[in-house]
Design a protein around this motif. Structure first.
Motif, PDB file in Angstrom:
ATOM      1  N   ALA A   1       0.487  -0.948  -0.127  1.00  0.00           N
ATOM      2  CA  ALA A   1       0.036   0.184   0.173  1.00  0.00           C
ATOM      3  C   ALA A   1       1.022   1.478   0.134  1.00  0.00           C
ATOM      4  O   ALA A   1       2.508   1.664  -0.121  1.00  0.00           O
ATOM      5  CB  ALA A   1      -0.998   0.198   1.256  1.00  0.00           C
ATOM      6  N   GLU A   2       0.626   2.250  -0.591  1.00  0.00           N
ATOM      7  CA  GLU A   2       1.084   3.656  -0.556  1.00  0.00           C
ATOM      8  C   GLU A   2       0.297   4.954   0.716  1.00  0.00           C
ATOM      9  O   GLU A   2      -0.802   4.694  -0.336  1.00  0.00           O
ATOM     10  CB  GLU A   2       0.867   4.273  -1.565  1.00  0.00           C
ATOM     11  N   LEU A   3       0.409   5.176   0.709  1.00  0.00           N
ATOM     12  CA  LEU A   3       0.050   6.070   2.397  1.00  0.00           C
ATOM     13  C   LEU A   3       0.966   7.855   1.845  1.00  0.00           C
ATOM     14  O   LEU A   3       1.969   8.174   1.633  1.00  0.00           O
ATOM     15  CB  LEU A   3       0.610   5.620   4.174  1.00  0.00           C
ATOM     16  N   ASP A   4      -0.169   9.022   1.937  1.00  0.00           N
ATOM     17  CA  ASP A   4       0.383  10.056   1.755  1.00  0.00           C
ATOM     18  C   ASP A   4       1.782  10.559   3.345  1.00  0.00           C
ATOM     19  O   ASP A   4       1.918   9.983   4.041  1.00  0.00           O
ATOM     20  CB  ASP A   4      -0.549  10.855   2.452  1.00  0.00           C
ATOM     21  N   SER A   5       2.738  10.846   3.113  1.00  0.00           N
ATOM     22  CA  SER A   5       3.491  11.435   3.878  1.00  0.00           C
ATOM     23  C   SER A   5       3.150  11.296   5.117  1.00  0.00           C
ATOM     24  O   SER A   5       3.932  11.702   6.868  1.00  0.00           O
ATOM     25  CB  SER A   5       4.437  12.297   3.902  1.00  0.00           C
ATOM     26  N   ALA A   6       1.733  12.450   5.376  1.00  0.00           N
ATOM     27  CA  ALA A   6       0.894  12.764   6.588  1.00  0.00           C
ATOM     28  C   ALA A   6       0.567  11.975   7.891  1.00  0.00           C
ATOM     29  O   ALA A   6       0.963  11.837   7.966  1.00  0.00           O
ATOM     30  CB  ALA A   6      -0.181  13.469   6.206  1.00  0.00           C
ATOM     31  N   ASP A   7       0.575  10.232   7.077  1.00  0.00           N
ATOM     32  CA  ASP A   7       0.102  10.033   8.419  1.00  0.00           C
ATOM     33  C   ASP A   7       0.850   8.640   7.750  1.00  0.00           C
ATOM     34  O   ASP A   7       1.483   7.504   8.567  1.00  0.00           O
ATOM     35  CB  ASP A   7      -1.023   8.626   6.670  1.00  0.00           C
ATOM     36  N   ARG A   8       2.336   8.630   7.945  1.00  0.00           N
ATOM     37  CA  ARG A   8       3.271   8.309   8.264  1.00  0.00           C
ATOM     38  C   ARG A   8       3.143   7.669   9.476  1.00  0.00           C
ATOM     39  O   ARG A   8       3.381   6.604   9.883  1.00  0.00           O
ATOM     40  CB  ARG A   8       4.934   9.051   8.629  1.00  0.00           C
ATOM     41  N   ARG A   9       3.092   8.168  10.870  1.00  0.00           N
ATOM     42  CA  ARG A   9       2.577   7.492  11.598  1.00  0.00           C
ATOM     43  C   ARG A   9       1.509   6.204  12.036  1.00  0.00           C
ATOM     44  O   ARG A   9       2.171   5.421  12.816  1.00  0.00           O
ATOM     45  CB  ARG A   9       2.019   8.575  13.249  1.00  0.00           C
ATOM     46  N   LEU A  10       0.921   6.085  10.661  1.00  0.00           N
ATOM     47  CA  LEU A  10       0.269   5.222  10.939  1.00  0.00           C
ATOM     48  C   LEU A  10       1.246   3.459  10.623  1.00  0.00           C
ATOM     49  O   LEU A  10       0.431   2.386  10.654  1.00  0.00           O
ATOM     50  CB  LEU A  10      -0.463   4.922   9.621  1.00  0.00           C
TER      51      LEU A  10
ATOM     52  N   THR B   1      -6.904  -1.684   6.298  1.00  0.00           N
ATOM     53  CA  THR B   1      -7.403  -0.377   7.722  1.00  0.00           C
ATOM     54  C   THR B   1      -5.961  -0.300   8.728  1.00  0.00           C
ATOM     55  O   THR B   1      -5.627  -0.926   9.517  1.00  0.00           O
ATOM     56  CB  THR B   1      -8.577  -0.813   8.410  1.00  0.00           C
ATOM     57  N   PHE B   2      -5.722   0.416   8.850  1.00  0.00           N
ATOM     58  CA  PHE B   2      -3.997   0.952   9.658  1.00  0.00           C
ATOM     59  C   PHE B   2      -4.593   1.560  10.961  1.00  0.00           C
ATOM     60  O   PHE B   2      -5.392   2.307  10.687  1.00  0.00           O
ATOM     61  CB  PHE B   2      -2.682   2.016   9.130  1.00  0.00           C
ATOM     62  N   THR B   3      -4.731   0.865  12.057  1.00  0.00           N
ATOM     63  CA  THR B   3      -4.315   1.815  13.011  1.00  0.00           C
ATOM     64  C   THR B   3      -3.244   2.264  14.183  1.00  0.00           C
ATOM     65  O   THR B   3      -1.684   1.654  14.502  1.00  0.00           O
ATOM     66  CB  THR B   3      -5.445   0.844  14.260  1.00  0.00           C
ATOM     67  N   ALA B   4      -3.134   3.184  14.004  1.00  0.00           N
ATOM     68  CA  ALA B   4      -2.273   4.348  15.140  1.00  0.00           C
ATOM     69  C   ALA B   4      -2.262   4.523  16.440  1.00  0.00           C
ATOM     70  O   ALA B   4      -0.902   4.192  16.926  1.00  0.00           O
ATOM     71  CB  ALA B   4      -2.171   5.664  14.324  1.00  0.00           C
ATOM     72  N   ALA B   5      -3.831   4.197  17.033  1.00  0.00           N
ATOM     73  CA  ALA B   5      -3.426   4.132  18.224  1.00  0.00           C
ATOM     74  C   ALA B   5      -4.788   3.847  18.586  1.00  0.00           C
ATOM     75  O   ALA B   5      -5.732   4.571  18.446  1.00  0.00           O
ATOM     76  CB  ALA B   5      -3.297   5.664  18.117  1.00  0.00           C
ATOM     77  N   THR B   6      -5.163   3.347  19.881  1.00  0.00           N
ATOM     78  CA  THR B   6      -6.016   2.876  20.548  1.00  0.00           C
ATOM     79  C   THR B   6      -6.545   3.543  21.811  1.00  0.00           C
ATOM     80  O   THR B   6      -5.047   3.877  22.948  1.00  0.00           O
ATOM     81  CB  THR B   6      -6.509   1.526  20.167  1.00  0.00           C
ATOM     82  N   ARG B   7      -7.884   4.554  22.060  1.00  0.00           N
ATOM     83  CA  ARG B   7      -7.716   3.797  23.408  1.00  0.00           C
ATOM     84  C   ARG B   7      -8.485   3.578  24.053  1.00  0.00           C
ATOM     85  O   ARG B   7     -10.463   3.692  23.054  1.00  0.00           O
ATOM     86  CB  ARG B   7      -7.925   5.740  23.943  1.00  0.00           C
ATOM     87  N   GLU B   8      -9.015   2.894  24.809  1.00  0.00           N
ATOM     88  CA  GLU B   8     -10.397   1.905  25.429  1.00  0.00           C
ATOM     89  C   GLU B   8     -11.026   2.701  26.691  1.00  0.00           C
ATOM     90  O   GLU B   8     -10.197   3.461  27.947  1.00  0.00           O
ATOM     91  CB  GLU B   8      -9.650   1.025  26.032  1.00  0.00           C
TER      92      GLU B   8
END
Length: 382
Positions: A239-248, A315-322
């Protein structure tokens, strides 16, 4: 932070003494709405927040407001996820190019889709084989008795794996190494020199699969000439992401892959790299993040068995808060004294309560603060 001009601030002395529901909408939200009063939150998924002047319709954490907001939203307790989805391609991962080093004529080439393992011929120049060995350092020099370095160890480890022993793999190319090389060359039908010339071997990370041919038998080859492209042999998603989504994109991170039949399988990010892509119709190139996802568990491998190459969704998940309290991002108010708050509405009155923000995702923001509880109503802008 820029706040509203003093002349534009709300004066509590002008407020009606007893606010009532059903008042005209343009008089209920006594917060200045000007361009200078908007703060753009520098966070993923963040929205805007209105700036409250020091006397702007109530003080943080204190007095009741003299007017009610035009709308409210409920404080929810939920699991918040910072996710992004991207179109991707199911195949065999990143393609790499095998470039010729030996001058001569290409006399043998593999078929696209062929798998080549350690010690096997990748292609032939003047009927002499170019061989695949495993390693991370490319072959870049002549290796002979007296050579020292990481590439020597790499060669020796491959010789041992192929059954040519009589030495201990290390960084020194000794007479014992040369004798093992001569036995290896004899088995390949090469001249027994005891030295390994550049271009005789191609070091790869493991077994490879031929993706496409860049030349044909009979073509002349030599230094810098592309011969073929190859990938790994394991199924993978690119997959390719925009550079702004690097955190993912974090190596080792887990993703979900939706296959063409709707099945969802888990994958693990194995490779992250920046690549340049020229924008269509523009001369200036942009930077993308290429992400390779490995499908390592048995269920995923079984699910993709019926596909060669296909379009999929990742589907990428960068962070989860439960189990956190959340409100819509637009419910946040930037307090003139610094920080953020929300307007908690109770009956016919409301109070501005300072809050601490956490994760921004899905149009909502995690908050915490005294007086903020599940089920509370907070003011929303018009």
């Amino acid at each position: 932070m820029t706040v509203a001009h003093p002349d534009e601030r709300f004066d509590e002395r002008q407020a009606d003494p007893a606010p009532r529901r059903g008042r005209p909408r343009h008089r209920t939200r006594r917060v200045v709405r000007t361009t200078a009063a908007v703060l753009v939150l520098a966070a993923a998924g963040a929205g805007t927040a209105l700036v409250l002047a020091p006397d702007g319709g109530g003080k943080a954490g204190g007095r009741a407001a003299s007017g009610l907001p035009p709308a409210t939203a409920e404080v929810l307790r939920q699991t918040l996820k910072d996710t992004r989805s991207a179109d991707a391609r199911l195949g065999f991962g990143t393609e790499r190019t095998a470039v010729g080093r030996l001058p001569g004529t290409l006399t043998r080439l593999p078929a696209p889709g062929a798998e080549i393992t350690r010690g096997k011929t990748l292609y032939a120049v003047d009927e002499q084989p170019v061989v695949v060995l495993y390693g991370s350092l490319p072959a870049y020099r002549v290796l002979a008795k007296g050579s020292e370095g990481t590439d020597v160890r790499e060669l020796e480890e491959n010789l041992v794996a192929l059954g040519y022993t009589g030495f201990t793999p290390d960084d020194e190319y000794t007479g014992a190494t040369a004798r093992a090389v001569r036995r290896w060359q004899d088995d390949l039908g090469l001249k027994e020199t005891g030295t390994v010339e550049p271009g005789r071997v191609v070091f790869t990370a493991g077994a490879i699969r031929v993706a496409a041919l860049k030349a044909e038998p009979g073509d002349q080859t030599g230094p810098g000439r592309s011969v073929l492209s190859y990938t790994g042999t394991a199924r993978a998603v690119t997959a390719e992401l925009d550079s702004a989504d690097r955190r993912l994109a974090r190596r080792g991170g887990h993703v979900e892959v939706t296959l063409p039949d709707g099945a969802v399988v888990r994958g693990t990010i194995t490779e992250v790299a920046g690549v340049s892509r020229a924008a269509e119709g523009q001369k200036k190139a942009g930077t993308k993040i290429r992400v390779v996802v490995g499908l390592t568990d048995a269920r995923a491998r079984a699910a993709v068995r019926g596909y060669d190459e296909a379009g999929v969704h990742v589907t990428f998940t960068a962070a989860t808060r439960e189990n956190v309290l959340t409100v819509p991002v637009s419910a946040l108010l930037a307090l003139a004294g610094g920080g953020f708050g929300v307007e908690v509405v109770e009956g016919s009155t409301s109070t501005y309560v300072p809050v601490t923000t956490g994760l921004f995702a899905e149009g909502r923001v995690e908050i915490s603060g005294t007086g903020v509880v599940r089920g509370a109503e907070v003011g929303m802008p018009e």
